[in-house]
Write an enzyme that holds these catalytic residues in place. Sequence first.
Site, PDB file in Angstrom:
ATOM      1  N   ARG A 165       0.691  -1.300   0.160  1.00 35.03           N
ATOM      2  CA  ARG A 165      -0.072  -0.016   0.226  1.00 35.03           C
ATOM      3  C   ARG A 165       0.711   1.151  -0.105  1.00 35.03           C
ATOM      4  O   ARG A 165       2.002   1.049   0.627  1.00 35.03           O
ATOM      5  CB  ARG A 165      -0.951   0.063   1.207  1.00 35.03           C
ATOM      6  CG  ARG A 165      -2.104  -0.908   1.308  1.00 35.03           C
ATOM      7  CD  ARG A 165      -3.234  -0.691   0.156  1.00 35.03           C
ATOM      8  NE  ARG A 165      -4.404  -1.601   0.122  1.00 35.03           N
ATOM      9  CZ  ARG A 165      -4.503  -2.688  -0.475  1.00 35.03           C
ATOM     10  NH1 ARG A 165      -3.282  -2.941  -1.437  1.00 35.03           N
ATOM     11  NH2 ARG A 165      -5.338  -3.041  -0.537  1.00 35.03           N
ATOM     12  N   HIS A 200      -0.271   0.264 -10.070  1.00 36.02           N
ATOM     13  CA  HIS A 200      -1.552  -0.919  -9.165  1.00 36.02           C
ATOM     14  C   HIS A 200      -1.880  -1.882  -9.761  1.00 36.02           C
ATOM     15  O   HIS A 200      -2.829  -2.167  -9.947  1.00 36.02           O
ATOM     16  CB  HIS A 200      -2.123   0.063  -8.259  1.00 36.02           C
ATOM     17  CG  HIS A 200      -2.924  -0.600  -7.030  1.00 36.02           C
ATOM     18  ND1 HIS A 200      -3.226   0.047  -6.117  1.00 36.02           N
ATOM     19  CD2 HIS A 200      -2.774  -1.877  -6.495  1.00 36.02           C
ATOM     20  CE1 HIS A 200      -3.678  -0.628  -4.903  1.00 36.02           C
ATOM     21  NE2 HIS A 200      -3.209  -2.097  -5.420  1.00 36.02           N
TER      22      HIS A 200
END
Length: 309
Positions: free
Chosen positions: A224, A272
Amino acid sequence: MAIVVIRQDNKLDMWKNALIANAPDTSIYTYLEEHPKKDITMACVWKQPAESLNLYPNLRCIASFGAGVDFIFKDQSVPEHIPITRVVDPVLASDMSEFVLASILGFFKNLNSYKTDQLNKIWAPREYKRISDVTVGIMGMGALGEKLAEDLIKNRFKVVGWANSPKVIPGVDIYSGNNQKNTFLSQSNILVCLLPLTKETTGILNNELFKELPKQSYVINVARGGHLVDEDLLEYLNNGHLAGAGLDVFHQEPLPVEHPFWNHPKIHITPHVASVSDIDSVIPQLLENYRRLKEGLPLMNEVSREKGY
């Protein structure tokens, strides 16, 4: 009983339709359409709008579409008595492992630098690393970390791991807790962050950590964006202590065009994409938990609110 799908992306209808195809007798809605809120007992979510889960008085389960649940805990309005589940998926773990392995080899063989050279029509051979030259350190030894370690060992890498509590994984020296973190870091020529994002791990990739890594280490963050202190990474790249970084996750996504990461020659950016939940693998898990919910059975892959994962 019914299911509501809550996502803030262009995959909302895709996931709803996949759930319906696998459970045609179940009432399934998206949160944007008219639906009987009192009938909803399970919410399948990915980055839900704040306070959206408070609309369902009979909600009994919040199911993440992915392995991460930090976005659920960010919503302070989420009722504390409702169980939260996450995805534990071998396909997701395999995808992540393949991506990290590709990132490591790309760094080893200077592929990212050569691509930049190609665009600038520069012919500049560089020295390269070999697998025998380095140790890969994995921060976070859950399902994703274990699969990555297994695949790295198959490819002849030496692997060390760091976990919240002691673990035994064949072929991997596991360190645990803050007392052993620096010993782990001192061996990690390649550092891979696969930690869950919690209060304890937010900002863990910072200058205090980077200074404990061997000189010319490479940092990969596929967990993250909240794990990384951006300014500290830039400092340690610019002072030469770190050789580079591969970043797939960011504080804000998409990464703002003005962010200094874009133009930094030692940073490799991906949007991502390290591992994306596979419908064929995830849907059966969600529906199995819905069945268990209806029958009053224990849920699979329930998250610990105390640990945050």
